[in-house]
Scaffold this motif. Sequence first.
Motif, mmCIF file in Angstrom:
data_model
loop_
_atom_site.group_PDB
_atom_site.id
_atom_site.type_symbol
_atom_site.label_atom_id
_atom_site.label_comp_id
_atom_site.label_asym_id
_atom_site.label_seq_id
_atom_site.Cartn_x
_atom_site.Cartn_y
_atom_site.Cartn_z
ATOM 1 N N GLU A 51 1.073 4.505 13.983
ATOM 2 C CA GLU A 51 0.909 3.615 15.140
ATOM 3 C C GLU A 51 2.029 2.592 15.127
ATOM 4 N N ALA A 60 -8.640 -1.767 20.539
ATOM 5 C CA ALA A 60 -9.227 -2.617 19.500
ATOM 6 C C ALA A 60 -9.845 -3.872 20.116
ATOM 7 N N ASN A 107 -2.145 1.253 11.843
ATOM 8 C CA ASN A 107 -1.881 2.142 10.724
ATOM 9 C C ASN A 107 -0.376 2.403 10.663
ATOM 10 N N ILE A 116 -3.723 -3.166 5.043
ATOM 11 C CA ILE A 116 -4.747 -2.150 5.271
ATOM 12 C C ILE A 116 -5.607 -1.998 4.016
ATOM 13 N N LYS A 120 -9.558 -3.049 3.794
ATOM 14 C CA LYS A 120 -10.530 -1.998 3.467
ATOM 15 C C LYS A 120 -11.354 -2.370 2.227
ATOM 16 N N LEU A 125 -14.837 -2.374 7.753
ATOM 17 C CA LEU A 125 -14.222 -1.621 8.840
ATOM 18 C C LEU A 125 -15.308 -1.347 9.874
ATOM 19 N N TYR A 127 -14.434 -0.519 13.371
ATOM 20 C CA TYR A 127 -13.984 0.366 14.448
ATOM 21 C C TYR A 127 -12.614 0.923 14.081
ATOM 22 N N THR A 128 -12.403 2.184 14.415
ATOM 23 C CA THR A 128 -11.111 2.822 14.198
ATOM 24 C C THR A 128 -10.656 3.482 15.483
ATOM 25 N N SER A 130 -8.698 6.293 16.904
ATOM 26 C CA SER A 130 -8.247 7.565 16.340
ATOM 27 C C SER A 130 -7.884 8.543 17.447
ATOM 28 N N ASP A 135 -6.133 8.192 12.039
ATOM 29 C CA ASP A 135 -6.448 6.788 12.296
ATOM 30 C C ASP A 135 -5.175 6.103 12.778
ATOM 31 N N TYR A 138 -7.065 -0.180 13.188
ATOM 32 C CA TYR A 138 -8.318 -0.568 12.557
ATOM 33 C C TYR A 138 -8.790 -1.925 13.065
ATOM 34 N N PHE A 140 -11.431 -4.786 11.637
ATOM 35 C CA PHE A 140 -12.235 -5.211 10.504
ATOM 36 C C PHE A 140 -13.031 -6.452 10.870
#
Length: 158
Positions: A51, A60, A107, A116, A120, A125, A127-128, A130, A135, A138, A140
């Motif tokens: 990304e 997001a 990502n 990241i 994590k 986390l 929502y992702t 994708s 992925d 992200y 968080f």
Amino acid sequence: AKLLSLIIIASGIIFHELYIIKTFYPYEPSYFNVVVGGTKTVAEKKLFDAEYWASGVKEAIDFIKSQKKPNTVVYTCFLRHLAYFYKTPDMVITPVTSPADYAIVPNSASYFSLPIAFYKNYHTLVYTVSRGGADLFYVFSYTNPIGFNCGYETETSF
């Protein structure tokens, strides 16, 4: 015979492009072909930034909006000016990690592998974004007051 070969090749190219559009819309720049293992392999093995253009910021922020928490504070690791564009009037986009309700991180292994990993390990986390099994972005939720300052190379003066 030559015309038939040309039609077959052109049809293959058109169907391939339609597949990319269907699978990755609106994140077509995140597509990687089979020569490098496809987008999923690129993201998992961190071969390239999955990304790079931060196109996942809108999705997001839309997820965060859907949570309907008033006065939400969002820390962004990349291209904060895009988050300003998509935020709600009562949403605060902050250049500091604390206090924040959410952090959004692309990502992008070349810039953000440490953030990241940090998020994590120390936050949740929720929502992702994708596409194509990869992925791309992200979201968080902060579960402790410690954040990871990242993205200084992309700071804006907003």
